[in-house]
Design an enzyme around this catalytic site. Structure first.
Site, PDB file in Angstrom:
ATOM      1  CD  GLU A   1       4.558   0.892   2.653  1.00 61.95           C
ATOM      2  OE1 GLU A   1       5.090   1.928   2.229  1.00 61.95           O
ATOM      3  OE2 GLU A   1       4.723  -0.229   2.123  1.00 61.95           O
TER       4      GLU A   1
ATOM      5  CG  ASP B   1      -7.079  -0.683   4.964  1.00 59.77           C
ATOM      6  OD1 ASP B   1      -6.746  -1.196   6.048  1.00 59.77           O
ATOM      7  OD2 ASP B   1      -6.358  -0.735   3.957  1.00 59.77           O
TER       8      ASP B   1
ATOM      9  CE  LYS C   1      -3.935   1.250   5.274  1.00 59.12           C
ATOM     10  NZ  LYS C   1      -3.526   0.194   6.168  1.00 59.12           N
TER      11      LYS C   1
ATOM     12  CE  LYS D   1      -3.759  -2.357   2.373  1.00 58.31           C
ATOM     13  NZ  LYS D   1      -4.395  -2.655   3.660  1.00 58.31           N
TER      14      LYS D   1
ATOM     15  CG  ASN E   1       1.183   3.208   8.896  1.00 62.53           C
ATOM     16  OD1 ASN E   1       2.074   3.829   8.347  1.00 62.53           O
ATOM     17  ND2 ASN E   1       0.739   2.041   8.439  1.00 62.53           N
TER      18      ASN E   1
ATOM     19  CB  ALA F   1       0.046  -9.837   8.921  1.00 59.62           C
TER      20      ALA F   1
ATOM     21  N   GLY G   1      -7.918  -3.790   1.895  1.00 57.20           N
ATOM     22  CA  GLY G   1      -9.032  -3.750   2.841  1.00 57.20           C
ATOM     23  C   GLY G   1      -8.514  -3.929   4.257  1.00 57.20           C
TER      24      GLY G   1
HETATM   25  N1  LIG Z   1       1.263  -6.302   7.776  1.00 57.63           N
HETATM   26  C1  LIG Z   1      -0.006  -6.221   7.429  1.00 57.63           C
HETATM   27  O1  LIG Z   1      -0.887  -6.570   8.218  1.00 57.63           O
HETATM   28  C2  LIG Z   1      -0.418  -5.706   6.077  1.00 57.63           C
HETATM   29  C3  LIG Z   1      -1.752  -5.853   5.672  1.00 57.63           C
HETATM   30  C4  LIG Z   1      -2.136  -5.393   4.417  1.00 57.63           C
HETATM   31  C5  LIG Z   1      -1.184  -4.796   3.582  1.00 57.63           C
HETATM   32  N2  LIG Z   1       0.094  -4.665   4.018  1.00 57.63           N
HETATM   33  C6  LIG Z   1       1.041  -4.030   3.100  1.00 57.63           C
HETATM   34  O2  LIG Z   1       1.875  -5.062   2.577  1.00 57.63           O
HETATM   35  C7  LIG Z   1       3.212  -4.579   2.378  1.00 57.63           C
HETATM   36  C8  LIG Z   1       4.170  -5.461   3.157  1.00 57.63           C
HETATM   37  O3  LIG Z   1       3.834  -5.353   4.532  1.00 57.63           O
HETATM   38  P1  LIG Z   1       4.549  -6.206   5.668  1.00 57.63           P
HETATM   39  O4  LIG Z   1       3.904  -5.782   6.936  1.00 57.63           O
HETATM   40  O5  LIG Z   1       4.570  -7.643   5.313  1.00 57.63           O
HETATM   41  O6  LIG Z   1       6.028  -5.580   5.582  1.00 57.63           O
HETATM   42  P2  LIG Z   1       7.361  -6.119   6.208  1.00 57.63           P
HETATM   43  O7  LIG Z   1       8.255  -4.941   6.289  1.00 57.63           O
HETATM   44  O8  LIG Z   1       7.054  -6.923   7.423  1.00 57.63           O
HETATM   45  O9  LIG Z   1       7.911  -7.172   5.109  1.00 57.63           O
HETATM   46  C9  LIG Z   1       8.161  -6.892   3.806  1.00 57.63           C
HETATM   47  C10 LIG Z   1       8.994  -8.041   3.219  1.00 57.63           C
HETATM   48  O10 LIG Z   1       9.296  -7.674   1.883  1.00 57.63           O
HETATM   49  C11 LIG Z   1      10.569  -8.186   1.528  1.00 57.63           C
HETATM   50  N3  LIG Z   1      11.409  -7.076   1.073  1.00 57.63           N
HETATM   51  C12 LIG Z   1      11.845  -6.004   1.763  1.00 57.63           C
HETATM   52  N4  LIG Z   1      12.610  -5.210   0.990  1.00 57.63           N
HETATM   53  C13 LIG Z   1      12.648  -5.802  -0.229  1.00 57.63           C
HETATM   54  C14 LIG Z   1      13.270  -5.471  -1.467  1.00 57.63           C
HETATM   55  N5  LIG Z   1      14.015  -4.375  -1.604  1.00 57.63           N
HETATM   56  N6  LIG Z   1      13.062  -6.309  -2.533  1.00 57.63           N
HETATM   57  C15 LIG Z   1      12.297  -7.426  -2.408  1.00 57.63           C
HETATM   58  N7  LIG Z   1      11.707  -7.787  -1.250  1.00 57.63           N
HETATM   59  C16 LIG Z   1      11.868  -6.987  -0.184  1.00 57.63           C
HETATM   60  C17 LIG Z   1      11.157  -8.847   2.758  1.00 57.63           C
HETATM   61  O11 LIG Z   1      10.935 -10.241   2.639  1.00 57.63           O
HETATM   62  C18 LIG Z   1      10.353  -8.262   3.903  1.00 57.63           C
HETATM   63  O12 LIG Z   1      10.246  -9.122   4.987  1.00 57.63           O
HETATM   64  C19 LIG Z   1       3.204  -3.109   2.850  1.00 57.63           C
HETATM   65  O13 LIG Z   1       3.032  -2.268   1.750  1.00 57.63           O
HETATM   66  C20 LIG Z   1       1.980  -3.026   3.753  1.00 57.63           C
HETATM   67  O14 LIG Z   1       1.403  -1.743   3.764  1.00 57.63           O
HETATM   68  C21 LIG Z   1       0.503  -5.120   5.237  1.00 57.63           C
END
Ligand SMILES: NC(=O)c1ccc[n+]([C@@H]2O[C@H](COP(=O)([O-])OP(=O)(O)OC[C@H]3O[C@@H](n4cnc5c(N)ncnc54)[C@H](O)[C@@H]3O)[C@@H](O)[C@H]2O)c1
Length: 334
Positions: free
Chosen positions: A274, A238, A185, A103, A250, A134, A130
């Site tokens: 983010e 969201d 958001k 996002k 956030n 996690a 949405g």
């Molecule tokens: N955590 C949540 O509950 C959640 C829910 C919905 C959406 N999101 C969105 O999903 C995305 C990931 O969230 P997250 O919480 O898993 O983040 P995170 O920081 O926990 O993990 C991201 C993962 O991406 C990989 N990564 C990092 N840098 C990289 C690079 N340069 N190239 C390739 N891979 C790389 C790594 O495996 C890292 O663990 C974000 O944009 C977040 O807004 C997260």
């Protein structure tokens, strides 16, 4: 089906587990050896999803070529890494449908992430967005999202692959609305966290959520989104979950600032935030299209120009009186 998840952070792991429990062949990829080794040894991310065991049948790897011939490839990296991840996919024989769950926007171009992916590869793109922490999806807490795409069949294929009694997805074709809701958001969640860190109350948080939604919708409509999308899961849904939950990074980042921590120290403490990056980009986008966004502007000044948070709140409370129902599209000149 073969489903590959790129990015083994909290959200990547939770989505990989949801796909696995629906009987799919699942691969979880990260470019980082240390991250993959930790997951292979303990089958758990102690930092992000403590106590959640990743099933042995999920193949965790740094070898990207193993994702060849996937039916669905999910990009679950931070938004800052989406383009480089899409570029890596150029060399892969058949990624299937590409689903973006990150996002945010791309910093340099201010593009939406689905646009960034489509710039690099020609696969059908679906955005999944949405209210979804996690920590809850990995524990099978009932969750509802949207699968948004211009390609209805691609969105339906993703929905069919992921649907379960714990995971319900709706179709939507408003890419601008869904992606803006997801990216913006996070800014309001930072603001809500700041207010909670200052010890303000439920009234303030509820006002931020509702007026924040108006701002998000205003920018979205100016950029071509459908207004009603913002009342849906990827908009209001969201926004509520991010502004009110203890799981949101956030919100936690904002809370630390409200408690007096400096911006750099708060970023260091929380990890991927983010909303911090989205604030600067949304501020620039709003200037570009002339949309009035007082909450987001003040967030920008607090996060990037050292404006005192109490001064920001005072400014927002003492702005000229407006009709709550006035049109969403209010240019800066009005
Ligand atoms: N955590 C949540 O509950 C959640 C829910 C919905 C959406 N999101 C969105 O999903 C995305 C990931 O969230 P997250 O919480 O898993 O983040 P995170 O920081 O926990 O993990 C991201 C993962 O991406 C990989 N990564 C990092 N840098 C990289 C690079 N340069 N190239 C390739 N891979 C790389 C790594 O495996 C890292 O663990 C974000 O944009 C977040 O807004 C997260």
């Amino acid at each position: 089906m073969k489903i590959s998840v790129l990015g083994s952070g909290g959200w990547g792991i939770a989505l990989a587990m949801s796909a696995e429990s629906n009987g799919h062949q699942v691969l979880l990829w990260s470019p980082f050896e240390s991250e993959v080794n930790e997951l292979l040894v303990s089958r758990e991310s102690k930092k992000l999803l403590k106590g959640v065991k990743i099933p042995e049948s999920i193949n965790i790897t740094t070898n990207l070529s193993l994702i060849e011939n996937s039916d669905i490839t999910i990009i679950a990296t931070p938004s800052i890494a989406v383009r480089e991840t899409a570029v890596r996919l150029k060399n892969i024989k058949s990624t299937g449908i590409v689903v973006n769950v990150a996002k945010g926007f791309e910093a340099e171009s201010l593009k939406r992430l689905s646009e960034v992916i489509s710039n690099e590869i020609s696969a059908p793109v679906v955005v999944m967005s949405g209210p979804s922490h996690a920590e809850e999806v990995a524990r099978k807490v009932p969750t509802s999202l949207v699968a948004c795409s211009k390609d209805y069949d691609a969105a339906r294929a993703v929905i069919d692959a992921f649907s379960s009694e714990f995971f319900r997805l709706y179709t939507n074709d408003d890419m601008v609305g869904v992606e803006l809701g997801g990216a913006l958001k996070n800014i309001i969640a930072v603001a809500a966290g700041i207010c909670d860190g200052l010890g303000l109350g439920d009234n303030t948080r509820a006002a931020l959520i509702t007026r924040g939604l108006t701002e998000i919708a205003r920018l979205g409509v100016a950029l071509g989104a459908k207004e009603r999308t913002f009342a849906g899961l990827s908009g209001l849904g969201d926004l509520i979950v991010t502004c009110t939950s203890r799981h949101s990074r956030n919100h936690r980042f904002g809370e630390l600032i409200g408690q007096g921590l400096g911006i750099k120290d708060a970023l260091q403490e929380v990890g991927t935030v983010e909303g911090y990056y989205a604030t600067e980009l949304a501020y620039k986008l709003a200037l570009k299209v002339g949309a009035e966004m007082p909450i987001i502007s003040k967030c920008y000044e607090v996060l990037y120009q050292n404006l005192d948070v109490k001064e920001a709140i005072k400014y927002l409370m003492l702005r000229p009186i407006r009709d709550e129902q006035e049109s969403l599209w209010i240019s800066k000149q009005d």
